[in-house]
Design a protein around this motif. Structure first.
Motif, short mmCIF file in Angstrom:
data_model
loop_
_atom_site.label_atom_id
_atom_site.label_comp_id
_atom_site.label_asym_id
_atom_site.label_seq_id
_atom_site.Cartn_x
_atom_site.Cartn_y
_atom_site.Cartn_z
N GLN A 22 81.19 67.46 126.78
CA GLN A 22 82.41 67.92 126.64
C GLN A 22 83.07 67.36 125.36
O GLN A 22 83.83 68.32 125.08
CB GLN A 22 83.36 66.85 127.40
CG GLN A 22 84.21 67.84 128.34
CD GLN A 22 84.29 67.33 129.34
OE1 GLN A 22 84.69 66.43 129.82
NE2 GLN A 22 84.63 68.48 130.73
N ARG A 23 83.19 67.03 125.04
CA ARG A 23 83.52 66.21 123.92
C ARG A 23 82.56 66.78 122.32
O ARG A 23 83.70 67.57 121.44
CB ARG A 23 84.03 64.95 122.72
CG ARG A 23 84.30 64.49 122.09
CD ARG A 23 86.20 64.40 122.46
NE ARG A 23 87.06 63.60 121.06
CZ ARG A 23 88.08 64.29 121.11
NH1 ARG A 23 88.66 64.69 121.90
NH2 ARG A 23 88.85 63.79 119.97
N PHE A 24 81.74 66.59 123.00
CA PHE A 24 81.25 67.74 121.33
C PHE A 24 81.39 69.04 121.09
O PHE A 24 81.08 69.92 119.99
CB PHE A 24 79.55 67.28 121.46
CG PHE A 24 78.85 68.41 120.69
CD1 PHE A 24 78.58 67.75 119.38
CD2 PHE A 24 77.83 69.94 121.23
CE1 PHE A 24 77.20 68.68 118.29
CE2 PHE A 24 77.28 70.61 120.41
CZ PHE A 24 77.18 69.75 118.87
N SER A 25 81.80 69.71 122.11
CA SER A 25 82.52 71.05 122.39
C SER A 25 83.14 71.06 121.53
O SER A 25 83.25 72.68 121.59
CB SER A 25 82.40 72.35 124.01
OG SER A 25 83.08 71.27 124.41
N GLN A 26 84.16 69.88 121.56
CA GLN A 26 85.32 71.02 121.06
C GLN A 26 84.90 69.54 119.78
O GLN A 26 85.36 70.67 118.46
CB GLN A 26 86.16 69.36 121.77
CG GLN A 26 86.28 69.89 122.95
CD GLN A 26 87.49 69.03 123.46
OE1 GLN A 26 87.62 68.05 122.79
NE2 GLN A 26 87.79 69.43 124.69
N THR A 27 84.38 69.07 119.12
CA THR A 27 84.06 68.12 117.52
C THR A 27 82.86 68.65 116.93
O THR A 27 82.74 68.55 115.80
CB THR A 27 84.26 66.77 117.74
OG1 THR A 27 83.15 66.70 118.74
CG2 THR A 27 85.42 66.37 118.60
N HIS A 28 82.07 68.92 117.67
CA HIS A 28 80.79 69.14 117.56
C HIS A 28 80.75 68.16 116.44
O HIS A 28 79.90 68.50 114.74
CB HIS A 28 80.47 70.78 115.95
CG HIS A 28 81.08 71.57 116.52
ND1 HIS A 28 80.12 72.04 117.95
CD2 HIS A 28 82.34 72.36 116.68
CE1 HIS A 28 80.77 73.34 118.60
NE2 HIS A 28 81.97 73.61 118.25
N SER A 29 80.53 66.81 116.96
CA SER A 29 79.77 65.68 115.59
C SER A 29 78.50 65.41 116.66
O SER A 29 78.23 65.54 117.24
CB SER A 29 80.73 64.57 115.98
OG SER A 29 80.32 63.61 115.93
N ILE A 30 77.59 65.63 114.92
CA ILE A 30 76.55 65.35 115.49
C ILE A 30 76.04 63.29 115.99
O ILE A 30 75.59 63.59 116.66
CB ILE A 30 76.02 65.09 114.16
CG1 ILE A 30 75.60 66.66 113.49
CG2 ILE A 30 74.33 64.20 113.54
CD1 ILE A 30 74.96 67.29 114.16
N VAL A 31 76.97 62.80 115.89
CA VAL A 31 77.01 61.44 116.05
C VAL A 31 76.83 61.44 117.71
O VAL A 31 76.51 60.65 118.34
CB VAL A 31 78.33 60.38 115.86
CG1 VAL A 31 78.24 58.85 116.32
CG2 VAL A 31 78.31 60.24 113.97
N HIS A 57 97.73 60.26 116.47
CA HIS A 57 97.68 59.00 117.08
C HIS A 57 96.94 59.14 118.05
O HIS A 57 96.72 58.38 118.69
CB HIS A 57 98.96 59.07 117.90
CG HIS A 57 100.08 58.29 116.16
ND1 HIS A 57 100.05 56.49 116.09
CD2 HIS A 57 100.63 58.96 115.43
CE1 HIS A 57 100.21 56.95 114.87
NE2 HIS A 57 101.37 57.56 114.66
N SER A 58 96.77 61.10 118.63
CA SER A 58 96.40 60.88 120.14
C SER A 58 94.72 60.48 119.73
O SER A 58 93.85 60.16 120.29
CB SER A 58 96.57 62.21 120.32
OG SER A 58 95.89 63.20 119.57
N MET A 59 94.13 61.61 118.65
CA MET A 59 92.84 60.61 118.17
C MET A 59 92.57 59.25 117.76
O MET A 59 91.74 59.08 118.67
CB MET A 59 92.24 61.35 116.35
CG MET A 59 90.99 61.52 116.68
SD MET A 59 90.91 62.25 115.27
CE MET A 59 90.64 63.52 114.79
N GLN A 60 93.61 58.90 117.41
CA GLN A 60 93.22 57.46 117.68
C GLN A 60 93.54 56.63 118.66
O GLN A 60 92.24 56.06 118.96
CB GLN A 60 94.47 56.65 116.72
CG GLN A 60 94.83 54.58 117.15
CD GLN A 60 96.23 54.26 116.94
OE1 GLN A 60 96.84 55.18 115.99
NE2 GLN A 60 95.76 53.24 116.38
#
Length: 162
Positions: free
Chosen positions: A124-133, A76-79
């Motif tokens: 900042q979010r990339f440092s947590q998720t490593h998302s290529i997007v 839910h928090s991700m949503q």
């Protein structure tokens, strides 16, 4: 050879960039709205429905296994975060792009600041998720910043010679 950074090339590329970015940002807004209604439970059911036949044919299907694993981590928090991020990101950028399209001079520096803030948030979010997007979005925003600065300089130069 013609300079690729001449005024005409910069202007045309800037305008094309605005249109493409606006289309992408409209997609962000639509995805943000969609995510408001896509609870983790609905996500799990949807992924199960989509992957059921594929995985029975090929249990090692990379994409389907990735989607199934993702549906187990979708909370839910991700949503809420993703929906808020996509909506705010899309709406703010659409407003800025409209101002740039209308050649509001004050919007050029403002857009550079806004795009920079979004780049910081994305990294900042990339440092947590490593998302290529997120890396791709950052790259697109960096290009838009460069084009915005070049277009702004050209407009300022044109106005000072008149």
């Amino acid at each position: 050879m013609n300079n690729i950074f001449n005024k005409r090339n910069v202007h045309v590329t800037f305008r094309v960039g605005i249109v493409l970015k606006a289309l992408y940002d409209i997609g962000e807004i639509l995805c943000g709205i969609f995510l408001i209604f896509l609870t983790p439970e609905r996500m799990s059911k949807l992924i199960t429905l989509i992957s059921k036949n594929e995985l029975s044919e090929d249990p090692k299907d990379f994409l389907m296994n990735y989607l199934v694993a993702f549906s187990h981590t979708f909370s839910h928090s991700m949503q809420h975060f993703t929906s808020f991020y996509l909506l705010s990101h899309g709406i703010v950028k659409i407003l800025v792009l409209i101002l740039l399209w209308r050649k509001k001079l004050w919007a050029y520096p403002l857009s550079v600041v806004i795009f920079t803030v979004f780049i910081i948030l994305q990294m900042q979010r990339f440092s947590q998720t490593h998302s290529i997007v997120l890396l791709f979005l950052t790259f697109v925003d960096l290009i838009m910043i460069m084009l915005t600065i070049l277009e702004y300089k050209n407009i300022k130069a044109d106005s000072s010679t008149k």
